[in-house]
Design a protein around this motif. Sequence first.
Motif, PDB file in Angstrom:
ATOM      1  N   ILE A 155      13.541  -2.849  -9.757  1.00 32.69           N
ATOM      2  CA  ILE A 155      13.475  -4.147  -9.985  1.00 32.69           C
ATOM      3  C   ILE A 155      14.319  -4.864  -9.980  1.00 32.69           C
ATOM      4  N   SER A 156      15.239  -4.096 -11.090  1.00 30.82           N
ATOM      5  CA  SER A 156      17.190  -4.980 -10.862  1.00 30.82           C
ATOM      6  C   SER A 156      17.714  -4.847  -9.955  1.00 30.82           C
ATOM      7  N   ILE A 157      17.674  -3.922  -9.072  1.00 29.25           N
ATOM      8  CA  ILE A 157      18.022  -4.141  -7.280  1.00 29.25           C
ATOM      9  C   ILE A 157      17.622  -5.760  -6.358  1.00 29.25           C
ATOM     10  N   LEU A 158      16.437  -5.545  -6.432  1.00 26.06           N
ATOM     11  CA  LEU A 158      14.965  -6.673  -6.253  1.00 26.06           C
ATOM     12  C   LEU A 158      15.996  -7.955  -7.035  1.00 26.06           C
ATOM     13  N   PHE A 159      15.904  -7.639  -7.726  1.00 25.35           N
ATOM     14  CA  PHE A 159      15.989  -9.257  -8.069  1.00 25.35           C
ATOM     15  C   PHE A 159      17.612  -9.699  -8.025  1.00 25.35           C
ATOM     16  N   VAL A 160      18.746  -9.036  -8.459  1.00 22.08           N
ATOM     17  CA  VAL A 160      19.647  -9.214  -7.895  1.00 22.08           C
ATOM     18  C   VAL A 160      20.140  -9.525  -6.485  1.00 22.08           C
TER      19      VAL A 160
END
Length: 288
Positions: free
Chosen positions: A217-222
Amino acid sequence: MWIALVLFYGICKGIREVGKKEALKTSSTFEVLLIYSAISFLFVLPDFKNAMGLEAKYYGYIGIKSSVIFLAWIFSFIAIKKLPISLYGVLDLSRVLFASFSGLIILHETMNLLQWAGLVLVCIGLISLKFSKKNSCESSESAQKPQTLFVILAFASCALNGISGLLDKILMRQINSSQLQFWYMLFIVLLYTAYSIITKQNIRIIHTLKNPWVWLISILFVISDRALFIANGMEGSRITVMTMLKQSGTLVTILAGKFIYKEEGILHKLICAAIIVTGILFGVLFKS
């Protein structure tokens, strides 16, 4: 190209909601929030040179936006953990409703008759969620608290996100996307860190770092946010079409509810989502 980027953003957003629900199965709300925010900030850290040079007043404005997002994320994570993902996905469409009202009240924007009709359709779609033949929202996890509480938290998150969107619209007139993303992510990390210390939250850093969903979710958010920023800067991009394409994430959450979580009442939620999206379509296509 910009259409593909915005569609990518919407799909990533839907996958993120599923990822949040999975991450919360083995980590607490604040563990995920803090580590998720910290990892996301590390991804934007290399862009710090482009984030420098702000006037002092803008740090204050970004601080207000960060405080709004701080609360919005707490409410949304609690709601995602307790509610069926398909229901949360449809409720999340109410962001458009709150964004419209904030524009009317704060920016003194005007709406024509068809746009008002669109808002009415959005309201009808949201209200219709209550009248499913089967209440698929009851689970042993939420048996101790009324489901209504989590629906209210989902709406509160959408309202706060509407306020954040309004602040984005105001701030982006004076600063660039790199400055906004860098500083609000930094402030978010500081806010969650301070809150965790003050309230003595038990944050299992190593345990949470081993949670693959937090990384996802962190990677997708950025990358999804950056895709949206690039799309906004492309010549020929249309905000009306972008508004519609962003809603593609709702279809992802509804389908995840059906095929991953085996939730009931999926057809009813699809119909409610269709009514809401039709209302959004009225709003973006019939601007004054």
